[in-house]
Design an enzyme around this catalytic site. Sequence first.
Site, PDB file in Angstrom:
ATOM      1  N   ASP A  15       0.849  -1.189   0.000  1.00  0.00           N
ATOM      2  CA  ASP A  15       0.000   0.000   0.000  1.00  0.00           C
ATOM      3  C   ASP A  15       0.887   1.243   0.000  1.00  0.00           C
ATOM      4  O   ASP A  15       2.104   1.147  -0.166  1.00  0.00           O
ATOM      5  CB  ASP A  15      -0.958  -0.025   1.187  1.00  0.00           C
ATOM      6  CG  ASP A  15      -0.261  -0.026   2.533  1.00  0.00           C
ATOM      7  OD1 ASP A  15       0.956   0.266   2.595  1.00  0.00           O
ATOM      8  OD2 ASP A  15      -0.926  -0.331   3.537  1.00  0.00           O
ATOM      9  N   LEU A  16       0.300   2.397   0.198  1.00  0.00           N
ATOM     10  CA  LEU A  16       1.063   3.647   0.175  1.00  0.00           C
ATOM     11  C   LEU A  16       2.130   3.726   1.253  1.00  0.00           C
ATOM     12  O   LEU A  16       3.103   4.453   1.121  1.00  0.00           O
ATOM     13  CB  LEU A  16       0.110   4.847   0.308  1.00  0.00           C
ATOM     14  CG  LEU A  16      -0.768   5.120  -0.910  1.00  0.00           C
ATOM     15  CD1 LEU A  16      -1.783   6.216  -0.597  1.00  0.00           C
ATOM     16  CD2 LEU A  16       0.083   5.500  -2.104  1.00  0.00           C
TER      17      LEU A  16
END
Length: 131
Positions: A15-16
């Site tokens: 994810d980020l």
Amino acid sequence: MTHRFQCRVYYEDTDLAGIVYYANYLKFIERARSEWVRGIGVDQNRLKADHGVVFAVRRVEAEYLSPARFDDLVEVETEVAEVTPARLVLDQRVMRGETVLFTARVTIVALGETGRPTRLPAEFRQLPATP
């Protein structure tokens, strides 16, 4: 008997924040189960073609303990926890070295050609469960 399957964490798995997106652990353990089935000599394509039997996940109980990160090499351990004529329960762990990152108890059922539950194939009903 513990089956082991290694996989690398790719950028697409994160994810980020750069950690494995929670749903991707389910992909890792699915791949490991597929390799485990192949390893015990069951050809899922042949099982479907000859007997109309496919497998489905009925239940997953998961615990996220520590994050995996981009480029980590993780190992999925799979053990048979319980076998009944209609259900197979597996315990799976995603590890980075000795660190347990994720655990899951997965209940698998067999479905017949109509999509209704059916007995597990004999190869599975005869599997020993770990104590």
